[in-house]
Design an enzyme around this catalytic site. Structure first.
Site, PDB file in Angstrom:
ATOM      1  N   SER A 138      -4.750 -16.401  21.805  1.00 16.17           N
ATOM      2  CA  SER A 138      -5.896 -15.710  22.407  1.00 16.17           C
ATOM      3  C   SER A 138      -7.065 -16.679  22.473  1.00 16.17           C
ATOM      4  CB  SER A 138      -6.286 -14.500  21.558  1.00 16.17           C
ATOM      5  OG  SER A 138      -7.531 -13.954  21.968  1.00 16.17           O
ATOM      6  N   TYR A 151      -7.605  -9.864  13.637  1.00 18.88           N
ATOM      7  CA  TYR A 151      -6.871 -10.254  14.847  1.00 18.88           C
ATOM      8  C   TYR A 151      -7.210 -11.688  15.228  1.00 18.88           C
ATOM      9  CZ  TYR A 151      -5.547 -10.489  19.784  1.00 18.88           C
ATOM     10  OH  TYR A 151      -5.011 -10.872  20.994  1.00 18.88           O
TER      11      TYR A 151
END
Length: 247
Positions: A138, A151
């Site tokens: 990400s 996350y």
């Protein structure tokens, strides 16, 4: 990575980015197998793409990963590409009392899952003449979102692990690649209709173009400001970014 003639296994392939990649690679004539926790979206995706196969998997369960890896090698011996895409994201209370079960689920799914899946298949992949392990991280691996600190941390760790994997695979037939998406319109964190996020179709189109370029890091232009941030002065941008993204 070559774009055709592959047998590709994609975790989290029933929805979102995984589904988009599955359909794109299937459309190029590759054999694609998708896996995930929920049978219904897997079946729906596979039925819409004749020739695509699917299998249920629990990325938090080492025994489930081992069973699927054994099934793959037996039923799809030409397997040469693993795309570790499955992941979960939620808000957390970093800086306060954390929900330990939510933290554990995120770490097991996003970090241990890809590590275990790769470990289970890597020796088979080494037998294929042109192979790849593709980890989906990400933009938040490089510029964390404090609202989803766990996350972001798992994706940063997966990025680091991918770099080490690339070093350890030198001299083999297996490449270690990384896709680092920006915010994309998927069901993750309810972002399907979020106007600030990149449209999924546009992301998949640009990502496939970057794949074809042969890059080790597949980065759409929209994520580069996050990817380019780390350095001695990274805190200033982290603070600014989180101010923009405040919920």
């Amino acid at each position: 990575m070559k774009m055709t003639g592959n047998t590709i296994f994609i975790t989290g392939g029933g929805t979102g980015i995984g589904q988009g990649l599955a359909k794109a690679f299937h459309g190029l004539g590759n054999k694609v197998i998708i896996a995930g926790r929920r049978k219904a979206p897997l079946m729906e995706t596979a039925e819409a793409c004749p020739g695509m196969d699917c299998h249920e998997i629990d990325m938090r369960d080492p025994a489930s990963i081992a069973r699927v890896a054994e099934w793959l090698v037996k039923h799809h011996p030409r397997l040469n590409v693993l795309i570790n895409n499955a992941g979960i994201m939620s808000g957390d209370k970093t800086g306060s009392v954390m929900d330990d079960q939510k933290t554990l689920a995120t770490v097991e799914t996003n970090l241990l899952g890809p590590m275990r899946m790769t470990s289970a298949l890597i020796e088979h992949l080494k037998t294929r003449p042109e192979a790849a392990v593709v980890n989906v991280t990400s933009g938040l691996a490089f510029t964390p979102l404090a609202h989803s600190a766990v996350y972001s941390a798992t994706k940063a760790a997966l990025h680091s692990w991918t770099l080490s994997l690339r070093v350890r695979l030198k001299g083999t037939s297996v490449r270690a690649l990384e896709i680092a998406p920006p915010w994309v319109q998927t069901d993750l964190m309810g972002g399907r209709d979020e106007p600030r996020a990149m449209k999924l179709d546009a992301f998949i189109k640009e990502t496939m173009e970057k794949f074809a370029s042969g890059a080790d890091e597949i980065l759409v232009d929209r994520v580069r400001m996050l990817r380019d941030n780390p350095g001695p002065d990274e805190w200033a941008f982290v603070e600014k970014f989180n101010g923009m993204m405040a919920l």
